[in-house]
Structure formats: structure tokens, C-alpha cells
Design a protein around this motif. Structure first.
Motif, PDB file in Angstrom:
ATOM      1  N   GLN A 153      19.928  26.911  41.958  1.00 39.75           N
ATOM      2  CA  GLN A 153      21.110  26.320  41.222  1.00 39.75           C
ATOM      3  C   GLN A 153      20.482  24.813  40.845  1.00 39.75           C
ATOM      4  OE1 GLN A 153      24.064  26.451  44.477  1.00 39.75           O
ATOM      5  NE2 GLN A 153      24.756  28.497  43.674  1.00 39.75           N
ATOM      6  N   VAL A 154      19.686  24.290  41.372  1.00 37.69           N
ATOM      7  CA  VAL A 154      19.324  23.122  41.142  1.00 37.69           C
ATOM      8  C   VAL A 154      18.311  23.207  39.909  1.00 37.69           C
ATOM      9  CG1 VAL A 154      17.700  21.080  41.886  1.00 37.69           C
ATOM     10  CG2 VAL A 154      19.228  22.098  43.536  1.00 37.69           C
ATOM     11  N   ALA A 155      17.468  24.179  39.865  1.00 33.74           N
ATOM     12  CA  ALA A 155      16.566  24.245  38.697  1.00 33.74           C
ATOM     13  C   ALA A 155      17.319  24.658  37.494  1.00 33.74           C
ATOM     14  CB  ALA A 155      15.432  25.489  38.946  1.00 33.74           C
ATOM     15  N   CYS A 156      18.399  25.217  37.836  1.00 35.33           N
ATOM     16  CA  CYS A 156      19.159  25.908  36.315  1.00 35.33           C
ATOM     17  C   CYS A 156      20.065  24.911  36.085  1.00 35.33           C
ATOM     18  CB  CYS A 156      19.966  27.283  36.722  1.00 35.33           C
ATOM     19  SG  CYS A 156      18.670  28.651  36.859  1.00 35.33           S
ATOM     20  N   LYS A 157      20.407  23.903  36.805  1.00 37.71           N
ATOM     21  CA  LYS A 157      21.514  22.907  36.385  1.00 37.71           C
ATOM     22  C   LYS A 157      21.651  22.501  34.739  1.00 37.71           C
ATOM     23  CE  LYS A 157      24.114  19.018  37.959  1.00 37.71           C
ATOM     24  NZ  LYS A 157      25.233  19.304  38.781  1.00 37.71           N
ATOM     25  N   GLY A 158      22.565  22.874  34.196  1.00 35.84           N
ATOM     26  CA  GLY A 158      22.586  22.309  32.571  1.00 35.84           C
ATOM     27  C   GLY A 158      21.958  23.513  31.725  1.00 35.84           C
ATOM     28  N   LEU A 159      21.361  24.487  32.160  1.00 35.95           N
ATOM     29  CA  LEU A 159      20.634  25.673  31.669  1.00 35.95           C
ATOM     30  C   LEU A 159      21.563  26.636  30.887  1.00 35.95           C
ATOM     31  CD1 LEU A 159      17.133  25.982  32.969  1.00 35.95           C
ATOM     32  CD2 LEU A 159      17.611  24.760  30.985  1.00 35.95           C
ATOM     33  N   ALA A 160      22.445  26.927  32.053  1.00 37.96           N
ATOM     34  CA  ALA A 160      23.255  28.331  31.951  1.00 37.96           C
ATOM     35  C   ALA A 160      24.418  28.122  32.367  1.00 37.96           C
ATOM     36  CB  ALA A 160      22.426  29.421  32.123  1.00 37.96           C
ATOM     37  N   ILE A 161      25.290  29.106  32.067  1.00 32.54           N
ATOM     38  CA  ILE A 161      26.660  29.124  32.656  1.00 32.54           C
ATOM     39  C   ILE A 161      26.773  29.703  33.826  1.00 32.54           C
ATOM     40  CG2 ILE A 161      29.015  29.962  32.270  1.00 32.54           C
ATOM     41  CD1 ILE A 161      28.435  29.604  29.104  1.00 32.54           C
TER      42      ILE A 161
END
Length: 79
Positions: free
Chosen positions: A61-69
Motif C-alpha cells: 500500500q505504501v509503495a503504490c500510493k498514488g499509482l493506482a485506484i
């Protein structure tokens, strides 16, 4: 009914034409997909290391913040 399906098909196909990306947008999409893939690879390595699903999902979740819905970085699978 047949006329309704044809009209719906035409509406969907015309909306797809409007949704085409510019070269810049396509390049941004490519970068996002690669970043999401790297985040998921990191999650897989985390699980392989035995850190546990809760820890690994939090890292994802931290790594994906702002990347996907959504909280699964654009990808969710069944358990």
C-alpha cells in the motif's frame, strides 16, 4: 431489443475512440505500470521472506500510493 444492443455497441465504441491517449499520456501509463509491477514484485519478495501477509500488504500500500485506484495497487486476486 436488437436495435438497443446495436445502439449501445455504437455508443461504447465511440466512447473508446474519445478515450485515446496522447503519446505523453501513454508514456506516463507505461511508467505507472512498471512502478506497479515493481511494487507487486516487492510484495512477492516480502512474502517469500516470511514477513507475513499483513506486513507485506502494508508495504504494498505504501509503495503504490498514488499509482493506482484502491488499496491493492490496481490488482486484486482471490484467496
Amino acid at each position: 431489443m436488437k436495435a438497443l444492443l446495436i445502439a449501445l455497441g455504437l455508443a461504447l465504441s465511440s466512447s473508446c475512440v474519445l478515450a485515446q491517449h496522447t503519446d505523453k499520456e501513454t508514456q506516463e501509463d507505461i511508467k505507472r505500470h512498471r512502478a506497479m509491477a515493481a511494487a507487486h514484485e516487492g510484495a512477492a519478495k516480502c512474502l517469500e521472506a516470511g514477513k507475513g501477509e499483513k506486513v507485506c500488504m502494508a508495504e504494498l500500500q505504501v509503495a503504490c500510493k498514488g499509482l493506482a485506484i484502491g488499496k491493492y495497487c490496481g490488482m486484486r486476486h482471490a484467496h
